[in-house]
Design a protein around this motif. Sequence first.
Motif, short mmCIF file in Angstrom:
data_model
loop_
_atom_site.label_atom_id
_atom_site.label_comp_id
_atom_site.label_asym_id
_atom_site.label_seq_id
_atom_site.Cartn_x
_atom_site.Cartn_y
_atom_site.Cartn_z
N PRO A 134 36.61 52.25 105.97
CA PRO A 134 36.34 51.81 104.59
C PRO A 134 35.27 52.65 103.91
N ILE A 135 35.56 53.04 102.68
CA ILE A 135 34.64 53.82 101.86
C ILE A 135 34.45 53.10 100.53
N PHE A 136 33.20 52.92 100.14
CA PHE A 136 32.86 52.26 98.88
C PHE A 136 32.43 53.29 97.87
N LEU A 137 33.02 53.24 96.68
CA LEU A 137 32.70 54.18 95.61
C LEU A 137 31.87 53.45 94.55
N PRO A 138 30.54 53.51 94.64
CA PRO A 138 29.68 52.68 93.78
C PRO A 138 29.81 53.00 92.30
N THR A 139 30.05 54.25 91.95
CA THR A 139 30.16 54.59 90.53
C THR A 139 31.35 53.88 89.90
N LEU A 140 32.46 53.85 90.60
CA LEU A 140 33.63 53.17 90.08
C LEU A 140 33.43 51.66 90.06
N SER A 141 32.70 51.15 91.06
CA SER A 141 32.41 49.73 91.07
C SER A 141 31.59 49.34 89.86
N SER A 143 31.68 50.62 87.03
CA SER A 143 32.51 50.63 85.83
C SER A 143 33.47 49.46 85.79
N GLY A 144 33.45 48.62 86.86
CA GLY A 144 34.36 47.49 86.91
C GLY A 144 35.76 47.86 87.34
N ASN A 145 35.93 49.03 87.93
CA ASN A 145 37.26 49.47 88.31
C ASN A 145 37.66 48.91 89.67
N PRO A 146 38.87 48.39 89.82
CA PRO A 146 39.29 47.81 91.10
C PRO A 146 39.58 48.86 92.17
N LEU A 147 39.54 50.15 91.83
CA LEU A 147 39.86 51.18 92.80
C LEU A 147 38.62 51.67 93.55
N SER A 148 37.57 50.85 93.60
CA SER A 148 36.29 51.31 94.12
C SER A 148 36.20 51.25 95.64
N ARG A 149 37.22 50.77 96.33
CA ARG A 149 37.22 50.77 97.79
C ARG A 149 38.48 51.46 98.29
N VAL A 150 38.30 52.36 99.25
CA VAL A 150 39.43 53.07 99.83
C VAL A 150 39.30 53.06 101.34
N LEU A 151 40.40 53.40 102.01
CA LEU A 151 40.43 53.49 103.46
C LEU A 151 40.87 54.90 103.86
N LEU A 152 40.11 55.53 104.72
CA LEU A 152 40.45 56.87 105.20
C LEU A 152 41.12 56.79 106.57
N VAL A 153 42.26 57.41 106.69
CA VAL A 153 42.93 57.57 107.98
C VAL A 153 43.25 59.05 108.13
N ASP A 154 42.50 59.73 108.99
CA ASP A 154 42.66 61.16 109.19
C ASP A 154 42.55 61.91 107.86
N GLN A 155 41.53 61.55 107.11
CA GLN A 155 41.29 62.14 105.79
C GLN A 155 39.80 62.31 105.54
N ALA A 156 39.51 63.07 104.49
CA ALA A 156 38.13 63.25 104.04
C ALA A 156 38.04 62.89 102.56
N ILE A 157 36.86 62.45 102.16
CA ILE A 157 36.61 62.16 100.74
C ILE A 157 35.27 62.75 100.35
N ALA A 158 35.22 63.28 99.15
CA ALA A 158 33.96 63.76 98.58
C ALA A 158 33.82 63.19 97.18
N VAL A 159 32.61 62.82 96.82
CA VAL A 159 32.34 62.25 95.51
C VAL A 159 31.30 63.11 94.81
N ALA A 160 31.62 63.57 93.62
CA ALA A 160 30.68 64.29 92.78
C ALA A 160 30.26 63.37 91.65
#
Length: 253
Positions: A134-141, A143-160
């Motif tokens: 589980p990855i939490f994206l605070p900036t999107l949270s 903004s009230g966006n429901p897409l602020s939590r994602v799940l990584l399976v054999d993946q990488a994420i970067a946030v700028a």
Amino acid sequence: TAAGAGKSRLSPELFSLLARASSFCAWSDGASGAAGGAVYRLWEESARSGALPTPDSLEEAAATAKCSRLTLQAETRELALAPGSELDLRGFVRGWAVDLAVQRLLDAGARNLRVELGPVTRGLGPGPGGKGWPIFLPTLSASGNPLSRVLLVDQAIAVANPELAALSIAGERILPAFDLRSGRPATGVSSVAAVTTLAADAEPLAMAMSVLGANGGQLRLGSLRPRPSVLWLLGSGDAAVVASSNWSAVRRP
């Protein structure tokens, strides 16, 4: 950061990092790359002095950041930097380090793991609950966006998050996402999240998408395989809106 000219022989790992940065420069048409040290330094000096860079100084700095200023010889693993250019690997080195750490853990026998360095995370295996890391994206949270939590399976994420590091110079609000073609800051992008297979791709992709924006970014994403997933938060505060490319492919709780 390194400045100067001449040739240097690199280790295989470092050569791989520079080759990736060089490819991102070509892919972004010079908007993002490894030779932008003069541009970054100019804006850092401006922030300290409180005076905006002059058009001439921006032009001069951008001229030293062109993709052609950095050349690599694969056979000898040599790097050549043109006189006056400055090497700066911000936006590239953390993802590269994450992937190196992941490989070391895999070599040691780990199969379910998560490695995080600043805004870059890579997860392998099913994660703690069997559905992904589980990855939490605070900036999107925020903004009230429901897409602020994602799940990584054999993946990488970067946030700028250029919005969170905005500079105030001479009464102007400057987002520290600089287009190396002009030396000027990008506008309108508060945050970018990029999901790819490797962290070494996710971090520079998030940086490039901050500079290119949703319109320019989407034009270039179609050429990448496997297809990455990118989410932009545009504007700020109550006026923030979301744009995306292939974000439906990202797992969510």
